[in-house]
Design a protein around this motif. Structure first.
Motif, PDB file in Angstrom:
ATOM      1  N   LYS A 301      -3.607   4.261   0.095  1.00  0.00           N
ATOM      2  CA  LYS A 301      -2.300   3.943   0.669  1.00  0.00           C
ATOM      3  C   LYS A 301      -1.687   2.809  -0.140  1.00  0.00           C
ATOM      4  CE  LYS A 301      -4.038   0.720   4.183  1.00  0.00           C
ATOM      5  NZ  LYS A 301      -4.061   0.393   5.636  1.00  0.00           N
ATOM      6  N   PRO A 302      -0.356   2.698  -0.176  1.00  0.00           N
ATOM      7  CA  PRO A 302       0.299   1.666  -0.978  1.00  0.00           C
ATOM      8  C   PRO A 302      -0.126   0.256  -0.556  1.00  0.00           C
ATOM      9  CG  PRO A 302       1.885   3.308  -0.259  1.00  0.00           C
ATOM     10  CD  PRO A 302       0.617   3.581   0.508  1.00  0.00           C
ATOM     11  N   ILE A 303      -0.060  -0.657  -1.526  1.00  0.00           N
ATOM     12  CA  ILE A 303      -0.317  -2.074  -1.253  1.00  0.00           C
ATOM     13  C   ILE A 303       1.006  -2.742  -0.889  1.00  0.00           C
ATOM     14  CG2 ILE A 303      -1.024  -4.272  -2.259  1.00  0.00           C
ATOM     15  CD1 ILE A 303      -2.913  -2.748  -4.076  1.00  0.00           C
ATOM     16  N   THR A 304       1.015  -3.496   0.186  1.00  0.00           N
ATOM     17  CA  THR A 304       2.179  -4.283   0.577  1.00  0.00           C
ATOM     18  C   THR A 304       1.742  -5.737   0.766  1.00  0.00           C
ATOM     19  OG1 THR A 304       3.204  -2.403   1.710  1.00  0.00           O
ATOM     20  CG2 THR A 304       4.033  -4.584   2.257  1.00  0.00           C
ATOM     21  N   ILE A 305       2.264  -6.632  -0.049  1.00  0.00           N
ATOM     22  CA  ILE A 305       1.930  -8.045   0.027  1.00  0.00           C
ATOM     23  C   ILE A 305       3.178  -8.827   0.431  1.00  0.00           C
ATOM     24  CG2 ILE A 305       1.011 -10.070  -1.159  1.00  0.00           C
ATOM     25  CD1 ILE A 305      -1.016  -7.866  -0.918  1.00  0.00           C
ATOM     26  N   LYS A 306       3.132  -9.460   1.608  1.00  0.00           N
ATOM     27  CA  LYS A 306       4.282 -10.226   2.085  1.00  0.00           C
ATOM     28  C   LYS A 306       4.298 -11.615   1.442  1.00  0.00           C
ATOM     29  CE  LYS A 306       4.804  -8.070   6.644  1.00  0.00           C
ATOM     30  NZ  LYS A 306       4.827  -8.314   8.107  1.00  0.00           N
TER      31      LYS A 306
END
Length: 375
Positions: A301-306
């Motif tokens: 699944k995609p990586i999402t870094i806030k």
């Protein structure tokens, strides 16, 4: 609960209907690049003539005017290709070196240039494919020349004719279009022979080339050097292979317009993986939610870094600079490109068909090994 039930029903349907898992499309490329300078340059690692092969952007062979020998740049190339391949390849490279030396002079005279400055002629030639399972499909063929960083001549694969982007290239276009067999060979090579070589090389180096690597993603901010009321927010993805990746900076999970983003583009790391940096200027006091979004073939699944909203060192340098500095590739090719960049002679690439193919050598070479179809 509803979602879970739906998922179970879908799985059961697949069992009864014998659903096959979807095959992911892979993109691969094979290019050959030739670079000739109008005169020697007194810089380490810079040669008057260089040639290299690139498989999926990895260097697989190399030749320069000093060593005058085509050599493997990957262990599997040295192991799989016999001695005769390298002997013929060296002969071919020497022939092309002579051709380039002659044609750099021709173009300098046509352009009204003298020998007080360094001029550059390049040739980039190759193909790209899409592979799904065992099926290989031709995607794109490229055959193009550049002179001093500007497009000079391009081959239109669909129409089987040359395109002259500048007036100085018109005489060459007319001359080469009149050699029908040359255009027929060029089209055939791009669509068939190049694809065959690409697939063969991919099979030879399969174990090494299929060592995929997932991206690492970082996000940070520092004060803008352009506007002290703003911050420069940066997303950095590194260590991924292959190079195809979806990389976005988002605000409230909506992608920002690419026109507002400063991008490095995909660049090679020293270990054969890739990196990409994107930055955007934002108001310092804005409370919006920003994140970095990365999707890659290695990820389930995609990586999402806030972004945490913190600017820990608005005036200092970040570790990211070290990471970027590590991308310098210690090859003569990189040195050539760096020199041309520093002298503002940015270039397109150009290549020739792979060596050891008698029909193209017979067509384009005289008895002395110099191409007779000059620019």
């Amino acid at each position: 609960m509803g979602t879970s039930v739906t998922s179970k029903i879908f799985v059961l349907l697949c069992v009864f209907l014998h659903c096959e898992p979807s095959l992911q499309t892979e993109k691969h490329s094979l290019y050959y690049i030739y670079t000739a300078l109008s005169k020697p340059v007194e810089l380490p690692g810079i040669h008057q003539f260089t040639a290299m092969g690139l498989l999926d952007d990895r260097e697989i062979d190399y030749y320069n005017s000093q060593g005058q020998e085509k050599i493997p740049k990957q262990p599997w190339m040295e192991k799989k290709m016999d001695k005769d391949y390298w002997v013929k390849g060296t002969q071919s490279r020497k022939s092309k070196e002579q051709w380039f030396n002659v044609n750099v002079d021709i173009l300098m005279k046509r352009m009204g240039h003298n020998n007080s400055d360094v001029h550059v002629l390049q040739w980039r030639h190759g193909c790209e494919i899409e592979k799904q399972g065992s099926e290989v499909k031709f995607s794109k063929g490229t055959d193009e020349y550049s002179y001093d960083g500007e497009n000079f001549l391009l081959f239109d694969d669909k129409e089987s004719q040359w395109i002259a982007p500048v007036d100085a290239a018109v005489p060459t276009k007319r001359k080469w279009d009149n050699v029908a067999i040359l255009n027929q060979y060029t089209k055939g090579y791009l669509e068939k022979e190049c694809v065959d070589w690409l697939d063969k090389f991919r099979n030879y180096g399969e174990q090494e080339l299929r060592t995929y690597s997932a991206p690492e993603v970082h996000v940070f901010a520092k004060r803008s050097t352009k506007d002290k009321t703003k911050l420069k927010l940066t997303c950095f993805a590194t260590g991924f292979y292959p190079k195809d990746v979806t990389f976005l900076i988002r605000r409230y999970r909506s992608s920002l317009a690419e026109d507002d983003i400063e991008s490095s583009g995909v660049r090679p790391n020293h270990d054969g993986t890739y990196q990409w940096k994107k930055s955007v200027e934002i108001p310092e006091n804005e409370k919006a939610e920003y994140d970095c979004y990365v999707s890659h073939t290695t990820l389930n699944k995609p990586i999402t870094i806030k972004w945490d909203g913190i600017c820990p060192d608005c005036g200092g340098s970040m570790v990211i600079g070290i990471a970027i500095g590590a991308t310098i590739v210690a090859t003569a090719a990189a040195a050539v490109f760096l020199y041309l960049y520093m002298t503002k002679k940015l270039i397109c690439y150009k290549n020739n068909a792979e060596n050891g193919i008698p029909k193209i050598e017979n067509l384009l070479s005289g008895q002395n090994g110099v191409k007779t179809e000059a620019i």
